[in-house]
Each structure stands twice: as C-alpha cells, then as structure tokens.
Design a protein around this motif. Structure first.
Motif, PDB file in Angstrom:
ATOM      1  N   SER A  85       0.828  -1.210   0.000  1.00  4.84           N
ATOM      2  CA  SER A  85       0.000   0.000   0.000  1.00  4.84           C
ATOM      3  C   SER A  85       0.862   1.259   0.000  1.00  4.84           C
ATOM      4  O   SER A  85       0.581   2.216  -0.726  1.00  4.84           O
ATOM      5  CB  SER A  85      -0.915  -0.016   1.220  1.00  4.84           C
ATOM      6  OG  SER A  85      -1.683   1.164   1.280  1.00  4.84           O
ATOM      7  N   SER A  86       1.927   1.245   0.818  1.00  2.20           N
ATOM      8  CA  SER A  86       2.819   2.409   0.877  1.00  2.20           C
ATOM      9  C   SER A  86       3.508   2.637  -0.463  1.00  2.20           C
ATOM     10  O   SER A  86       3.595   3.772  -0.952  1.00  2.20           O
ATOM     11  CB  SER A  86       3.853   2.220   1.983  1.00  2.20           C
ATOM     12  OG  SER A  86       3.239   2.069   3.244  1.00  2.20           O
ATOM     13  N   ARG A  88       2.428   1.612  -3.384  1.00  2.00           N
ATOM     14  CA  ARG A  88       1.421   2.037  -4.349  1.00  2.00           C
ATOM     15  C   ARG A  88       1.088   3.523  -4.173  1.00  2.00           C
ATOM     16  O   ARG A  88       0.993   4.273  -5.143  1.00  2.00           O
ATOM     17  CB  ARG A  88       0.156   1.197  -4.181  1.00  2.00           C
ATOM     18  CG  ARG A  88      -0.875   1.406  -5.283  1.00  2.00           C
ATOM     19  CD  ARG A  88      -2.127   0.575  -5.047  1.00  2.00           C
ATOM     20  NE  ARG A  88      -1.840  -0.841  -4.940  1.00  2.00           N
ATOM     21  CZ  ARG A  88      -1.894  -1.531  -3.810  1.00  2.00           C
ATOM     22  NH1 ARG A  88      -2.244  -0.943  -2.680  1.00  2.00           N
ATOM     23  NH2 ARG A  88      -1.612  -2.809  -3.793  1.00  2.00           N
ATOM     24  N   ALA A  89       0.923   3.933  -2.883  1.00  2.00           N
ATOM     25  CA  ALA A  89       0.622   5.337  -2.623  1.00  2.00           C
ATOM     26  C   ALA A  89       1.771   6.246  -3.052  1.00  2.00           C
ATOM     27  O   ALA A  89       1.561   7.308  -3.643  1.00  2.00           O
ATOM     28  CB  ALA A  89       0.316   5.537  -1.134  1.00  2.00           C
ATOM     29  N   GLU A  90       3.000   5.818  -2.775  1.00  2.00           N
ATOM     30  CA  GLU A  90       4.158   6.635  -3.167  1.00  2.00           C
ATOM     31  C   GLU A  90       4.283   6.724  -4.678  1.00  2.00           C
ATOM     32  O   GLU A  90       4.566   7.788  -5.237  1.00  2.00           O
ATOM     33  CB  GLU A  90       5.427   6.022  -2.560  1.00  2.00           C
ATOM     34  CG  GLU A  90       6.704   6.811  -2.850  1.00  2.00           C
ATOM     35  CD  GLU A  90       6.685   8.182  -2.216  1.00  2.00           C
ATOM     36  OE1 GLU A  90       7.434   9.067  -2.701  1.00  2.00           O
ATOM     37  OE2 GLU A  90       5.938   8.390  -1.237  1.00  2.00           O
ATOM     38  N   GLN A  92       1.802   6.402  -6.826  1.00  2.00           N
ATOM     39  CA  GLN A  92       0.729   7.272  -7.304  1.00  2.00           C
ATOM     40  C   GLN A  92       1.049   8.736  -7.046  1.00  2.00           C
ATOM     41  O   GLN A  92       0.781   9.597  -7.892  1.00  2.00           O
ATOM     42  CB  GLN A  92      -0.577   6.889  -6.617  1.00  2.00           C
ATOM     43  CG  GLN A  92      -1.142   5.544  -7.053  1.00  2.00           C
ATOM     44  CD  GLN A  92      -2.423   5.192  -6.311  1.00  2.00           C
ATOM     45  OE1 GLN A  92      -2.814   5.867  -5.373  1.00  2.00           O
ATOM     46  NE2 GLN A  92      -3.087   4.115  -6.747  1.00  2.00           N
ATOM     47  N   HIS A  93       1.634   9.010  -5.865  1.00  2.00           N
ATOM     48  CA  HIS A  93       2.009  10.399  -5.558  1.00  2.00           C
ATOM     49  C   HIS A  93       3.054  10.917  -6.530  1.00  2.00           C
ATOM     50  O   HIS A  93       2.939  12.034  -7.059  1.00  2.00           O
ATOM     51  CB  HIS A  93       2.530  10.473  -4.123  1.00  2.00           C
ATOM     52  CG  HIS A  93       3.069  11.820  -3.743  1.00  2.00           C
ATOM     53  ND1 HIS A  93       2.256  12.939  -3.593  1.00  2.00           N
ATOM     54  CD2 HIS A  93       4.344  12.248  -3.513  1.00  2.00           C
ATOM     55  CE1 HIS A  93       3.009  13.981  -3.269  1.00  2.00           C
ATOM     56  NE2 HIS A  93       4.267  13.589  -3.220  1.00  2.00           N
ATOM     57  N   GLN A  94       4.080  10.088  -6.764  1.00  2.00           N
ATOM     58  CA  GLN A  94       5.132  10.506  -7.696  1.00  2.00           C
ATOM     59  C   GLN A  94       4.572  10.686  -9.106  1.00  2.00           C
ATOM     60  O   GLN A  94       4.950  11.628  -9.820  1.00  2.00           O
ATOM     61  CB  GLN A  94       6.271   9.477  -7.694  1.00  2.00           C
ATOM     62  CG  GLN A  94       7.030   9.379  -6.391  1.00  2.00           C
ATOM     63  CD  GLN A  94       7.730  10.670  -6.020  1.00  2.00           C
ATOM     64  OE1 GLN A  94       8.115  11.460  -6.889  1.00  2.00           O
ATOM     65  NE2 GLN A  94       7.896  10.906  -4.725  1.00  2.00           N
ATOM     66  N   HIS A  96       1.452  11.428  -9.793  1.00  2.00           N
ATOM     67  CA  HIS A  96       0.630  12.643  -9.755  1.00  2.00           C
ATOM     68  C   HIS A  96       1.500  13.894  -9.857  1.00  2.00           C
ATOM     69  O   HIS A  96       1.180  14.832 -10.600  1.00  2.00           O
ATOM     70  CB  HIS A  96      -0.185  12.655  -8.467  1.00  2.00           C
ATOM     71  CG  HIS A  96      -1.065  13.866  -8.325  1.00  2.00           C
ATOM     72  ND1 HIS A  96      -2.216  14.052  -9.076  1.00  2.00           N
ATOM     73  CD2 HIS A  96      -0.952  14.965  -7.535  1.00  2.00           C
ATOM     74  CE1 HIS A  96      -2.773  15.202  -8.745  1.00  2.00           C
ATOM     75  NE2 HIS A  96      -2.039  15.778  -7.818  1.00  2.00           N
ATOM     76  N   VAL A  97       2.610  13.880  -9.098  1.00  2.00           N
ATOM     77  CA  VAL A  97       3.513  15.036  -9.147  1.00  2.00           C
ATOM     78  C   VAL A  97       4.108  15.191 -10.549  1.00  2.00           C
ATOM     79  O   VAL A  97       4.167  16.296 -11.104  1.00  2.00           O
ATOM     80  CB  VAL A  97       4.628  14.878  -8.097  1.00  2.00           C
ATOM     81  CG1 VAL A  97       5.691  15.960  -8.272  1.00  2.00           C
ATOM     82  CG2 VAL A  97       4.042  14.950  -6.687  1.00  2.00           C
TER      83      VAL A  97
END
Length: 292
Positions: A85-86, A88-90, A92-94, A96-97
């Motif tokens: 999950s971490s 995947r979230a990272e 997705q964040h990267q 998105h950025v």
C-alpha cells in the motif's frame, strides 16, 4: 572298597548330583527368565510413562510454536500489505507530481504559444482595421488631407486654422491621418467635448469616430481623464446602421476593452478606475448581441 566306593559313587552320587544340578540350573533359568520379563515390563512401562510425560511437556511448546508461526505469518502478510500500500501510494504520488508538473509545463507552453499567436493576430487585425478606417476617412474626405510629412508645428497650425473655421471633422481627420497620438491629443485639448458632441448631428464622420476611439485607447497611461471623456462620447455617437461602423465596430471595441482591462490591472487604485469600468461595461453591451 575302592571298587565298591566307585560303583556306589557312579550309581548313586553322580545321578543324584546330576539331577540336583539340572534342577538348580532349571531354577536359575526360570528365575532369570522371570526376572528378565519383569525388567522388560518395568522398562516398557517406564518408557511409556516417560514418553507420555515428554509428550505432555511438548504439547504446550508445540502450541506456542504454532501460535508464534501463525502470528509471524499474520505479521508478514500485514507488513506485505502495508508495504504494498505504501509503495502504491508513493508511486501514485510521484506519478501525480510528475503528471502535474508535465501538465503545468505543457499548459505554460501552450499559453505562451497561444499568447504569441493571438498577439500577432490582434496586431495584424488592428493594422488591417486601422488601414481600412484610414482608407475610409480619405475616401469620405471632402477636401484633401495635408501631407503627414509636415512637421508637428505646421500640422498644429493647420489644424488650429481648421478648428477656427469650424471644420471639426477635417481637423480631427488630419490629426488621425498623421497617426500621431500627441497631435490627436492636441485637437482634443483644444476643442471641448461638448462642442464636438453637443450639437446634433455629430460633426465627426463614422470613420473619424472609429479612428479616434482606436487611437485614444492605444495608450491610457497618460491624460487618462481626457481620453476617457472623449472615448465615452465617441462610443455613444457611433451609428450602428452605418456600413463602415458595422464592419469595424466589433474589432475596435474589442481592442478598446483589452486596453481598459490592462489599465485597470496596472492601476487598480486609480481614481479614474470607475469611469474605465463604466466604459468597459458600455462596450460589452455594444459588442454583445441582445437576446430576442
């Protein structure tokens, strides 16, 4: 006696001794066998008891080990889910950025390209409109307009002479044809707006009004009060039924609104901001078609 003794020994003593030995050995064998069986039984019973005790002692350890294995497996699965999950979230964040940065870059480039293209198109349109209005002014002129190559003082003297003779349209036309804003301001300063727009019909022709509006709005940073006063009067005296006005009014009004917007953005606290906004609303009403 010896013979009797030997015979008696062989016939009586030896058989009795042999029988006694056999009986003794049989007893020893029976006792050994019974003792061995008892020992084996006791040993077997002891081993069973020991095995049972060891099994009883081992069960809690095995249960504890099974519990530890289950706990470790659950912790491993939870850790794997948390890490996934971490990650995947990272990711997705990267992403998105990165996508946001790419969108901003693309948007900035598109805005810059559009701004350049629109600026070029507006300049070309403004030049075409100016040329068309100038041509219309020359065609509508009753008398030839003096050459623009005259020096400023000579043109001012000629414009003043025209004003004194009451030829307002020709005076404004000469100043506008020279494409010199200072000369246009000279005429505006010399003639009171009430003298120009207070008499029906307006002495200025439609091409002259359009050119006057266009040139006065080109720079609102100086003599803003005089320019806004003339602009408001000139806009109100446009004849929408005139072919030249109908063809060029939309482009000219759009240019004036853009200049007004730039003026309000550059000087938001200017005391003439209210008049500029009023004029912008007036132009918006002119270029926006009314609903049936």
């Amino acid at each position: 006696m010896q013979a009797a003794y030997r015979e008696a020994f062989q016939s009586v003593v030896l058989p009795a001794f042999e029988k006694s030995c056999q009986a003794m050995f049989q007893q020893i064998n029976d006792s050994f066998r019974v003792g061995t069986q008892e020992y084996l039984q006791q040993l077997e019973s002891h081993m069973k008891s020991r095995k049972a005790r060891e099994q009883e002692a081992r069960e809690p350890v095995l249960a504890q080990l099974r519990g530890l294995v289950s706990t470790l497996q659950s912790a491993t699965e939870q850790m794997a889910a948390t890490v996934a999950s971490s990650v995947r979230a990272e990711v997705q964040h990267q992403l998105h950025v990165a996508v946001g940065s790419l969108q901003e870059s693309i948007l900035a480039q598109v805005q810059r390209i559009v701004k350049v293209e629109v600026s070029v198109a507006l300049k070309e349109q403004q030049a075409a409109v100016t040329s068309s209005i100038m041509q219309a002014m020359r065609s509508a002129a009753g008398t030839p307009v003096p050459s623009a190559h005259l020096d400023c003082q000579a043109q001012q003297a000629h414009i003043l002479q025209l004003l004194q003779q009451g030829h307002l349209n020709q005076a404004f036309q000469q100043a506008l044809t020279a494409a010199d804003l200072n000369l246009v301001l000279y005429v505006c300063e010399t003639v009171d707006p009430a003298q120009v727009f207070g008499q029906p019909p307006c002495p200025l022709s439609q091409p002259v009004l359009l050119s006057l509006i266009q040139q006065l709005a080109s720079d609102l940073g100086t003599r803003t009060d005089l320019k806004l006063s003339y602009l408001e009067e000139a806009v109100m005296h446009l004849d929408h039924s005139d072919p030249i006005t109908r063809d060029h009014m939309g482009s000219v009004m759009a240019q004036v609104r853009q200049k007004l917007f730039q003026f309000l953005q550059a000087e938001p606290h200017n005391s003439l901001g209210k008049a500029a906004r009023r004029l912008s609303l007036m132009l918006h009403g002119l270029v926006t078609p009314s609903l049936p």
